[in-house]
Design a protein around this motif. Structure first.
Motif, PDB file in Angstrom:
ATOM      1  N   ASP A 109       0.963  -1.471  -0.017  1.00  0.00           N
ATOM      2  CA  ASP A 109       0.151   0.119  -0.052  1.00  0.00           C
ATOM      3  C   ASP A 109       0.985   1.254  -0.110  1.00  0.00           C
ATOM      4  O   ASP A 109       1.636   1.567   0.966  1.00  0.00           O
ATOM      5  CB  ASP A 109      -0.990   0.120   1.215  1.00  0.00           C
ATOM      6  CG  ASP A 109      -2.003  -1.117   1.236  1.00  0.00           C
ATOM      7  OD1 ASP A 109      -2.677  -1.153   0.321  1.00  0.00           O
ATOM      8  OD2 ASP A 109      -1.927  -1.995   2.196  1.00  0.00           O
ATOM      9  N   VAL A 110       0.773   2.139  -1.097  1.00  0.00           N
ATOM     10  CA  VAL A 110       1.410   3.307  -1.175  1.00  0.00           C
ATOM     11  C   VAL A 110       0.583   4.393  -0.183  1.00  0.00           C
ATOM     12  O   VAL A 110      -0.504   4.931  -0.436  1.00  0.00           O
ATOM     13  CB  VAL A 110       1.437   3.939  -2.550  1.00  0.00           C
ATOM     14  CG1 VAL A 110       2.160   5.109  -2.423  1.00  0.00           C
ATOM     15  CG2 VAL A 110       2.067   2.866  -3.480  1.00  0.00           C
ATOM     16  N   ARG A 111       1.185   4.952   0.760  1.00  0.00           N
ATOM     17  CA  ARG A 111       0.524   5.689   1.885  1.00  0.00           C
ATOM     18  C   ARG A 111       1.050   7.077   1.941  1.00  0.00           C
ATOM     19  O   ARG A 111       0.499   7.862   2.274  1.00  0.00           O
ATOM     20  CB  ARG A 111       1.033   4.941   3.374  1.00  0.00           C
ATOM     21  CG  ARG A 111       0.548   3.539   3.710  1.00  0.00           C
ATOM     22  CD  ARG A 111      -1.127   3.604   3.662  1.00  0.00           C
ATOM     23  NE  ARG A 111      -1.599   2.185   4.138  1.00  0.00           N
ATOM     24  CZ  ARG A 111      -2.855   1.861   3.985  1.00  0.00           C
ATOM     25  NH1 ARG A 111      -3.663   2.706   3.388  1.00  0.00           N
ATOM     26  NH2 ARG A 111      -3.252   0.820   4.636  1.00  0.00           N
ATOM     27  N   HIS A 112       2.290   7.373   1.099  1.00  0.00           N
ATOM     28  CA  HIS A 112       2.993   8.883   0.897  1.00  0.00           C
ATOM     29  C   HIS A 112       3.568   8.848  -0.446  1.00  0.00           C
ATOM     30  O   HIS A 112       4.213   7.808  -0.746  1.00  0.00           O
ATOM     31  CB  HIS A 112       3.805   8.804   2.113  1.00  0.00           C
ATOM     32  CG  HIS A 112       4.408  10.430   1.956  1.00  0.00           C
ATOM     33  ND1 HIS A 112       3.801  11.529   2.585  1.00  0.00           N
ATOM     34  CD2 HIS A 112       5.612  10.741   1.627  1.00  0.00           C
ATOM     35  CE1 HIS A 112       4.612  12.132   2.390  1.00  0.00           C
ATOM     36  NE2 HIS A 112       5.750  11.988   1.666  1.00  0.00           N
ATOM     37  N   LEU A 113       3.097   9.724  -1.123  1.00  0.00           N
ATOM     38  CA  LEU A 113       3.732  10.242  -2.213  1.00  0.00           C
ATOM     39  C   LEU A 113       3.914  11.657  -2.623  1.00  0.00           C
ATOM     40  O   LEU A 113       3.051  12.487  -2.536  1.00  0.00           O
ATOM     41  CB  LEU A 113       2.870   9.492  -3.411  1.00  0.00           C
ATOM     42  CG  LEU A 113       3.411   9.245  -4.839  1.00  0.00           C
ATOM     43  CD1 LEU A 113       4.609   8.379  -5.128  1.00  0.00           C
ATOM     44  CD2 LEU A 113       2.183   8.557  -5.719  1.00  0.00           C
ATOM     45  N   GLU A 114       5.167  11.737  -3.030  1.00  0.00           N
ATOM     46  CA  GLU A 114       5.282  13.341  -3.245  1.00  0.00           C
ATOM     47  C   GLU A 114       6.454  13.664  -4.209  1.00  0.00           C
ATOM     48  O   GLU A 114       7.376  12.941  -4.299  1.00  0.00           O
ATOM     49  CB  GLU A 114       5.451  14.085  -1.928  1.00  0.00           C
ATOM     50  CG  GLU A 114       6.787  13.764  -1.204  1.00  0.00           C
ATOM     51  CD  GLU A 114       7.269  14.458  -0.007  1.00  0.00           C
ATOM     52  OE1 GLU A 114       7.010  15.899  -0.145  1.00  0.00           O
ATOM     53  OE2 GLU A 114       7.785  13.927   1.070  1.00  0.00           O
ATOM     54  N   ARG A 115       6.577  14.722  -4.798  1.00  0.00           N
ATOM     55  CA  ARG A 115       7.574  15.302  -5.566  1.00  0.00           C
ATOM     56  C   ARG A 115       8.028  16.770  -4.858  1.00  0.00           C
ATOM     57  O   ARG A 115       7.328  17.534  -4.254  1.00  0.00           O
ATOM     58  CB  ARG A 115       7.078  15.844  -7.085  1.00  0.00           C
ATOM     59  CG  ARG A 115       7.026  14.706  -7.860  1.00  0.00           C
ATOM     60  CD  ARG A 115       6.672  15.203  -9.248  1.00  0.00           C
ATOM     61  NE  ARG A 115       6.629  14.414 -10.298  1.00  0.00           N
ATOM     62  CZ  ARG A 115       5.596  14.347 -11.294  1.00  0.00           C
ATOM     63  NH1 ARG A 115       4.628  15.083 -11.005  1.00  0.00           N
ATOM     64  NH2 ARG A 115       5.867  13.290 -12.347  1.00  0.00           N
ATOM     65  N   LEU A 116       9.428  16.634  -4.758  1.00  0.00           N
ATOM     66  CA  LEU A 116      10.050  17.886  -4.041  1.00  0.00           C
ATOM     67  C   LEU A 116      10.220  18.863  -5.303  1.00  0.00           C
ATOM     68  O   LEU A 116      10.295  18.545  -6.426  1.00  0.00           O
ATOM     69  CB  LEU A 116      11.387  17.511  -3.473  1.00  0.00           C
ATOM     70  CG  LEU A 116      11.331  16.697  -2.476  1.00  0.00           C
ATOM     71  CD1 LEU A 116      12.769  16.278  -1.648  1.00  0.00           C
ATOM     72  CD2 LEU A 116      10.308  16.885  -1.459  1.00  0.00           C
ATOM     73  N   SER A 117      10.242  20.138  -4.754  1.00  0.00           N
ATOM     74  CA  SER A 117      10.207  21.300  -5.884  1.00  0.00           C
ATOM     75  C   SER A 117      11.595  21.396  -6.738  1.00  0.00           C
ATOM     76  O   SER A 117      12.712  21.008  -6.018  1.00  0.00           O
ATOM     77  CB  SER A 117      10.365  22.488  -5.308  1.00  0.00           C
ATOM     78  OG  SER A 117       8.957  22.630  -4.386  1.00  0.00           O
ATOM     79  N   LEU A 118      11.455  21.478  -7.868  1.00  0.00           N
ATOM     80  CA  LEU A 118      12.893  21.663  -8.542  1.00  0.00           C
ATOM     81  C   LEU A 118      13.775  22.604  -7.942  1.00  0.00           C
ATOM     82  O   LEU A 118      13.150  23.668  -7.596  1.00  0.00           O
ATOM     83  CB  LEU A 118      12.341  21.902 -10.145  1.00  0.00           C
ATOM     84  CG  LEU A 118      12.104  20.722 -11.155  1.00  0.00           C
ATOM     85  CD1 LEU A 118      11.723  21.231 -12.574  1.00  0.00           C
ATOM     86  CD2 LEU A 118      13.337  19.743 -11.338  1.00  0.00           C
TER      87      LEU A 118
END
Length: 226
Positions: free
Chosen positions: A65-74
């Motif tokens: 289960d994917v519980r957290h997903l994010e992209r950091l700012s360029l």
């Protein structure tokens, strides 16, 4: 349905697993860094299946289960990215022993070294175009991209891999998955790549976390002899 244990047979019991893996695909100047927190559970069942030669193996279900997903700012500096991961890994339930797995293919060893300095002790993955997964030291692996993506694809199709729809980047991940193309060479070798101009950072952050969960699960059974 259970099975009566008998002498002179070998019973391989499934081991219950409840663990967290954080996958980080480290970006470069034009690609953002993506982070995934994956909850992996193995639930043994009251069901034993014969495998031949007097061996019975206990069935189990796997849940990813994917519980957290994010992209950091360029443009986020690597020291700031490392601190972000430190902060994330310091939150419950990740602070109870989650495993950190990073893709250091493009950036090389320096960012992994920064994470080691921060006592994160990441497992390091270099994504290759080959066919064989190899280990280079205690926490360093070379893993073919085809292995990563095909494993993710297989778990999606079985329903074992689930991505919470409420995650802010769930839609972006779905778009990345649609953009992935599989091609087969004249020699029959399958390769996977995002379309030109498309990102694959979220896909890879999930794929390396899932690969490690699956890789670790290969030792999640032990023989039980009576």
């Amino acid at each position: 349905m259970g099975v009566m244990l008998q002498e002179n047979q070998r019973y391989v019991a499934a081991r219950a697993v409840d663990r967290w893996i954080v996958g980080v695909d480290l970006g470069q100047s034009t690609d953002p860094t993506a982070i995934c927190a994956l909850h992996h559970r193995v639930v043994p069942l009251d069901n034993w299946k014969p495998k031949g030669g007097g061996v019975w193996r206990q069935a189990a279900t796997h849940h990813f289960d994917v519980r957290h997903l994010e992209r950091l700012s360029l443009g986020t500096s690597y020291p700031a990215q490392v601190q972000h991961v430190v902060n994330l890994m310091g939150r419950p339930p990740l602070n109870a022993g989650a495993t950190l797995v990073i893709d250091e293919t493009g950036v090389g060893r320096p960012v992994g070294d920064l994470m080691d300095d921060a006592r994160l002790k990441p497992t390091r993955v270099t994504i290759t175009a080959g066919l064989e997964t190899t280990q280079h030291g205690a926490r360093t692996f070379h893993v073919p991209k085809g292995v990563l993506i095909s494993g993710l694809d297989a778990r999606l199709h079985t329903g074992e891999l689930r991505i919470a729809a409420a995650l802010s980047d769930a839609g972006a991940l779905a778009d990345e998955l649609k953009d992935f193309q599989r091609s087969v060479s004249a020699a029959g070798r399958a390769t996977y790549a995002a379309r030109t101009g498309a990102h694959d950072d979220l896909v890879l952050s999930v794929a390396i976390a899932l690969w490690w969960a699956t890789y670790g699960a290969t030792s999640s059974v032990e023989p039980l002899r009576i």
